[in-house]
Scaffold this motif. Sequence first.
Motif, PDB file in Angstrom:
ATOM      1  N   TRP A 164       0.931  -1.202   0.082  1.00  0.00           N
ATOM      2  CA  TRP A 164      -0.008  -0.099   0.207  1.00  0.00           C
ATOM      3  C   TRP A 164       0.860   1.154  -0.155  1.00  0.00           C
ATOM      4  O   TRP A 164       1.932   1.235   0.927  1.00  0.00           O
ATOM      5  CB  TRP A 164      -1.012  -0.061   1.049  1.00  0.00           C
ATOM      6  N   PHE A 165       0.462   2.156  -0.951  1.00  0.00           N
ATOM      7  CA  PHE A 165       1.383   3.483  -1.133  1.00  0.00           C
ATOM      8  C   PHE A 165       0.793   4.433  -0.860  1.00  0.00           C
ATOM      9  O   PHE A 165      -0.683   4.775  -1.213  1.00  0.00           O
ATOM     10  CB  PHE A 165       1.947   3.423  -2.361  1.00  0.00           C
ATOM     11  N   MET A 166       1.149   5.697  -0.388  1.00  0.00           N
ATOM     12  CA  MET A 166       0.659   7.135  -0.526  1.00  0.00           C
ATOM     13  C   MET A 166       1.558   7.781  -1.106  1.00  0.00           C
ATOM     14  O   MET A 166       2.825   7.910  -0.974  1.00  0.00           O
ATOM     15  CB  MET A 166       0.686   7.556   0.986  1.00  0.00           C
ATOM     16  N   VAL A 167       0.931   8.607  -2.278  1.00  0.00           N
ATOM     17  CA  VAL A 167       1.819   9.639  -3.051  1.00  0.00           C
ATOM     18  C   VAL A 167       1.573  10.955  -2.747  1.00  0.00           C
ATOM     19  O   VAL A 167       0.337  11.314  -2.671  1.00  0.00           O
ATOM     20  CB  VAL A 167       1.466   9.253  -4.536  1.00  0.00           C
ATOM     21  N   ASP A 168       2.461  11.731  -2.511  1.00  0.00           N
ATOM     22  CA  ASP A 168       2.413  12.962  -2.366  1.00  0.00           C
ATOM     23  C   ASP A 168       2.222  14.140  -3.285  1.00  0.00           C
ATOM     24  O   ASP A 168       1.298  15.073  -3.232  1.00  0.00           O
ATOM     25  CB  ASP A 168       3.515  13.562  -1.554  1.00  0.00           C
ATOM     26  N   ASN A 169       2.796  13.820  -4.689  1.00  0.00           N
ATOM     27  CA  ASN A 169       2.807  14.720  -5.745  1.00  0.00           C
ATOM     28  C   ASN A 169       2.177  13.739  -6.665  1.00  0.00           C
ATOM     29  O   ASN A 169       2.530  13.025  -7.282  1.00  0.00           O
ATOM     30  CB  ASN A 169       4.076  15.269  -5.927  1.00  0.00           C
ATOM     31  N   LEU A 170       0.938  14.383  -7.225  1.00  0.00           N
ATOM     32  CA  LEU A 170       0.124  13.638  -7.941  1.00  0.00           C
ATOM     33  C   LEU A 170       0.795  13.931  -9.473  1.00  0.00           C
ATOM     34  O   LEU A 170       0.518  13.086 -10.597  1.00  0.00           O
ATOM     35  CB  LEU A 170      -1.294  14.209  -8.131  1.00  0.00           C
ATOM     36  N   MET A 171       1.503  14.862  -9.698  1.00  0.00           N
ATOM     37  CA  MET A 171       2.375  15.068 -11.081  1.00  0.00           C
ATOM     38  C   MET A 171       2.953  13.967 -11.464  1.00  0.00           C
ATOM     39  O   MET A 171       3.172  13.686 -12.890  1.00  0.00           O
ATOM     40  CB  MET A 171       2.867  16.443 -11.247  1.00  0.00           C
ATOM     41  N   TYR A 172       3.592  13.182 -10.585  1.00  0.00           N
ATOM     42  CA  TYR A 172       4.429  12.050 -11.235  1.00  0.00           C
ATOM     43  C   TYR A 172       3.580  10.868 -11.785  1.00  0.00           C
ATOM     44  O   TYR A 172       3.902  10.314 -12.687  1.00  0.00           O
ATOM     45  CB  TYR A 172       5.382  11.513  -9.933  1.00  0.00           C
ATOM     46  N   LEU A 173       2.457  10.686 -10.988  1.00  0.00           N
ATOM     47  CA  LEU A 173       1.390   9.634 -11.608  1.00  0.00           C
ATOM     48  C   LEU A 173       0.772  10.288 -13.033  1.00  0.00           C
ATOM     49  O   LEU A 173       0.702   9.507 -13.733  1.00  0.00           O
ATOM     50  CB  LEU A 173       0.291   9.630 -10.695  1.00  0.00           C
ATOM     51  N   LYS A 218      -2.865   7.162   8.364  1.00  0.00           N
ATOM     52  CA  LYS A 218      -3.624   6.296   9.161  1.00  0.00           C
ATOM     53  C   LYS A 218      -4.315   5.458   8.507  1.00  0.00           C
ATOM     54  O   LYS A 218      -4.641   4.268   8.824  1.00  0.00           O
ATOM     55  CB  LYS A 218      -4.582   7.395   9.867  1.00  0.00           C
ATOM     56  N   GLU A 219      -4.821   5.606   7.268  1.00  0.00           N
ATOM     57  CA  GLU A 219      -5.339   4.608   6.275  1.00  0.00           C
ATOM     58  C   GLU A 219      -4.347   3.684   5.878  1.00  0.00           C
ATOM     59  O   GLU A 219      -4.744   2.312   5.935  1.00  0.00           O
ATOM     60  CB  GLU A 219      -6.070   5.296   5.170  1.00  0.00           C
ATOM     61  N   LEU A 220      -3.326   3.806   5.549  1.00  0.00           N
ATOM     62  CA  LEU A 220      -2.286   2.791   5.578  1.00  0.00           C
ATOM     63  C   LEU A 220      -2.092   1.859   6.641  1.00  0.00           C
ATOM     64  O   LEU A 220      -2.023   0.506   6.460  1.00  0.00           O
ATOM     65  CB  LEU A 220      -0.779   3.477   5.054  1.00  0.00           C
ATOM     66  N   SER A 221      -2.126   2.316   7.831  1.00  0.00           N
ATOM     67  CA  SER A 221      -1.892   1.578   9.072  1.00  0.00           C
ATOM     68  C   SER A 221      -3.276   0.668   9.199  1.00  0.00           C
ATOM     69  O   SER A 221      -2.969  -0.240   9.572  1.00  0.00           O
ATOM     70  CB  SER A 221      -1.813   2.337  10.101  1.00  0.00           C
ATOM     71  N   ALA A 222      -4.459   1.330   8.816  1.00  0.00           N
ATOM     72  CA  ALA A 222      -5.822   0.603   8.836  1.00  0.00           C
ATOM     73  C   ALA A 222      -5.578  -0.649   7.753  1.00  0.00           C
ATOM     74  O   ALA A 222      -6.024  -1.505   8.043  1.00  0.00           O
ATOM     75  CB  ALA A 222      -7.061   1.187   8.406  1.00  0.00           C
ATOM     76  N   LYS A 223      -5.047  -0.365   6.489  1.00  0.00           N
ATOM     77  CA  LYS A 223      -4.922  -1.311   5.637  1.00  0.00           C
ATOM     78  C   LYS A 223      -4.054  -2.534   6.221  1.00  0.00           C
ATOM     79  O   LYS A 223      -4.304  -3.709   5.900  1.00  0.00           O
ATOM     80  CB  LYS A 223      -4.397  -0.918   4.444  1.00  0.00           C
ATOM     81  N   TYR A 224      -2.867  -2.218   6.804  1.00  0.00           N
ATOM     82  CA  TYR A 224      -2.006  -2.980   7.323  1.00  0.00           C
ATOM     83  C   TYR A 224      -2.805  -3.842   8.520  1.00  0.00           C
ATOM     84  O   TYR A 224      -2.899  -5.163   8.598  1.00  0.00           O
ATOM     85  CB  TYR A 224      -0.790  -2.648   8.190  1.00  0.00           C
ATOM     86  N   ALA A 225      -3.582  -3.178   9.072  1.00  0.00           N
ATOM     87  CA  ALA A 225      -4.368  -4.108  10.437  1.00  0.00           C
ATOM     88  C   ALA A 225      -5.272  -5.045   9.758  1.00  0.00           C
ATOM     89  O   ALA A 225      -5.520  -6.122  10.143  1.00  0.00           O
ATOM     90  CB  ALA A 225      -5.036  -3.083  11.382  1.00  0.00           C
TER      91      ALA A 225
END
Length: 290
Positions: A164-173, A218-225
């Motif tokens: 699971w990833f969080m991306v900070d800058n959408l311009m790279y996507l 927080k959502e990343l940690s929820a996905k882990y849980a």
Amino acid sequence: MNDYLIYTDASADIAPEIVSNYDIRFVAMNYTVGAEERLCASLETPEFLKGFYDAQRAGKETHTSQITPHFYVETFAPLLAAGQSVLYLSLSSGLTKTFDSVNLAAAELAEEYSRDKVVAVDSLCATGGMGLLLEAAAHNREAGLSIDENAAWLNEHRQDVVHWFMVDNLMYLKRGGRIPATTAVLGTALNIKPLLKIDGEGHLITLEKKRGYKLALKELSAKYAAARDAGHNRVYIVHGDCPDHADELEQLVLAVNPQAEITKMLLCPIIGAHTGPGMAAVIFFGNRSL
């Protein structure tokens, strides 16, 4: 025989002590920073990687190149000639065509070398997910598994690795063609942090969006849980030069599982070229379908 070599490519992130203790080797990959061509042939130092992400922040565009069949042949032929077989774990075929390239190279090498061989495994993973599989492959080899038995184990368990990833800058996507330009501009203005995962076919897909990095972490940690396998405590937290985000994510993961054995490291430039600074990921064994 369990005296074969274990190779991966430079898109993998793996704990440095595992690399040195188990002799994990890398096939180099090319990338560019602005007009400068570079070769990533091993794990880069944190200082070097910080410079890479600083260059991105300064506006330099970053791109990567696939490994060619010829380069694989040049890398592996001397090893086979010296009587060593190679177990090779590639970056997901859902993200690149290098798995096709290594298979072409392995077939060409098999015509000349009959005793030793290259056995390639499509990881269906990236970055720290490859690290988890490489750790397992190294332990399997130590336990006496043959090269074919080890490859079979990796093929059987590769989809047990969750990213699971969080991306900070959408311009790279946007540059990678994963989201439209209008979505990138609007999302950046609204401080939207997309959450992505690697699916069962090894593709990177966007599933959710959160406003601000704290909600995203927080959502990343929820996905882990929700998805973790309680029988496995190994976790990789990789990041695009955002140590504060990585530290916060580490604490959130430990709140879920105090026994988590976490490796925290900067993301390699091969993947970082496409995700940019500020990216954070949690990678672990569990249920990829959740």
